[in-house]
Design a protein around this motif. Structure first.
Motif, short mmCIF file in Angstrom:
data_model
loop_
_atom_site.label_atom_id
_atom_site.label_comp_id
_atom_site.label_asym_id
_atom_site.label_seq_id
_atom_site.Cartn_x
_atom_site.Cartn_y
_atom_site.Cartn_z
N ARG A 111 25.86 26.18 37.39
CA ARG A 111 26.24 27.48 37.36
C ARG A 111 27.52 27.93 36.62
N THR A 112 28.45 26.95 36.78
CA THR A 112 29.61 27.07 35.64
C THR A 112 29.14 27.52 34.31
N LEU A 113 28.29 26.34 33.75
CA LEU A 113 27.99 26.12 32.59
C LEU A 113 27.19 27.77 32.21
N ARG A 114 26.31 28.09 32.88
CA ARG A 114 25.32 29.40 32.72
C ARG A 114 26.48 30.62 32.73
N ALA A 115 27.49 30.55 33.53
CA ALA A 115 28.49 31.65 33.29
C ALA A 115 29.35 31.82 32.08
N ASN A 163 38.50 19.05 32.29
CA ASN A 163 38.64 17.79 31.85
C ASN A 163 38.13 16.72 32.84
N ILE A 164 38.24 15.51 32.40
CA ILE A 164 37.73 14.54 33.44
C ILE A 164 37.98 14.41 34.74
N ARG A 165 39.48 14.66 34.94
CA ARG A 165 40.01 14.54 36.08
C ARG A 165 39.60 15.68 37.04
N VAL A 166 39.51 16.85 36.37
CA VAL A 166 38.77 17.99 37.15
C VAL A 166 37.21 17.74 37.73
N ALA A 167 36.65 17.12 36.75
CA ALA A 167 35.16 16.75 37.15
C ALA A 167 35.19 15.84 38.18
N GLN A 168 35.96 14.60 38.22
CA GLN A 168 36.07 13.88 39.04
C GLN A 168 36.50 14.14 40.38
N ALA A 220 20.37 11.36 29.94
CA ALA A 220 21.89 11.18 29.98
C ALA A 220 22.23 11.24 28.33
N GLY A 221 21.53 10.47 27.59
CA GLY A 221 21.89 10.10 26.26
C GLY A 221 21.60 11.51 25.45
N PHE A 222 20.48 12.18 25.63
CA PHE A 222 20.10 13.45 25.07
C PHE A 222 21.11 14.55 25.63
N VAL A 223 21.60 14.39 26.71
CA VAL A 223 22.70 15.39 26.90
C VAL A 223 23.84 15.26 26.50
N HIS A 224 24.31 13.94 26.17
CA HIS A 224 25.58 13.70 25.22
C HIS A 224 25.33 14.47 23.97
N PHE A 227 33.81 27.96 27.90
CA PHE A 227 32.73 27.30 27.61
C PHE A 227 32.52 25.84 27.10
N VAL A 228 33.51 25.58 26.09
CA VAL A 228 33.88 24.36 26.17
C VAL A 228 34.20 23.29 27.29
N ASP A 229 35.00 23.62 28.09
CA ASP A 229 35.23 22.94 29.30
C ASP A 229 33.95 22.86 30.24
N ALA A 230 33.14 23.92 30.11
CA ALA A 230 32.04 23.67 31.17
C ALA A 230 31.09 22.83 30.37
N LEU A 231 30.97 22.70 29.07
CA LEU A 231 30.23 21.68 28.17
C LEU A 231 30.62 20.28 28.70
N GLN A 232 32.11 20.00 28.55
CA GLN A 232 32.41 18.88 28.60
C GLN A 232 32.43 18.45 30.29
N ALA A 233 32.30 19.21 31.19
CA ALA A 233 32.33 18.74 32.58
C ALA A 233 30.80 18.46 32.75
N ASN A 234 29.82 19.33 32.27
CA ASN A 234 28.36 18.50 32.25
C ASN A 234 28.13 17.44 31.76
N ALA A 235 28.94 17.22 30.43
CA ALA A 235 28.65 15.82 29.76
C ALA A 235 29.03 14.55 30.73
N GLU A 236 30.47 14.89 31.16
CA GLU A 236 31.05 14.02 32.10
C GLU A 236 30.45 13.66 33.26
#
Length: 127
Positions: free
Chosen positions: A33-37, A2-7, A86-90, A49-58
């Protein structure tokens, strides 16, 4: 993740490495690396996978916030291009979640940005 983990990860990297460029490199590399794994284990670990996507988006949201700051020292055209990216990534993150496509393009974008960051200052990149 989540956001806190990314921050928290971003803050940990900053304390461990120091310079803003090196922090960006470290965090972006770690998230990629996390997203690829997570992509590789997507069928059995979809929540990760969803967590990794969210971390990347954050992370890209944080980049966009920094790019929009008037104190950002990058040239305006580069800032605009990165902000659009960044908009494209979102948008791509949402497409992946809605349509079940792969995160390959997001990983490729991150890789290209990492390459540019590392080439722009090899000392900070540890090269």
């Amino acid at each position: 993740m989540n956001i806190r983990v990314a921050q928290n990860g971003y803050g940990t990297a900053q304390r461990n490495v120091g310079t803003p460029r090196a922090v960006e490199i470290d965090v972006l590399a770690q998230i990629t690396r996390t997203l690829r794994a997570a992509e590789a284990a997507r069928d059995t670990e979809y929540a990760a996978f969803v967590d990794a996507l969210q971390a990347n988006a954050e992370l890209w949201r944080i980049f966009a916030q920094d790019l929009s700051d008037t104190g950002n020292g990058l040239p305006l055209e580069l800032r605009r291009g990165l902000f659009a990216l960044a908009g494209f990534v979102h948008d791509e993150t949402n497409r992946i979640l809605l349509n079940g496509t792969t995160s390959e393009e997001l990983c490729a974008i991150n890789h290209d940005i990492l390459t540019g960051l590392r080439q722009s200052n090899p000392v900070e990149a540890g090269l």
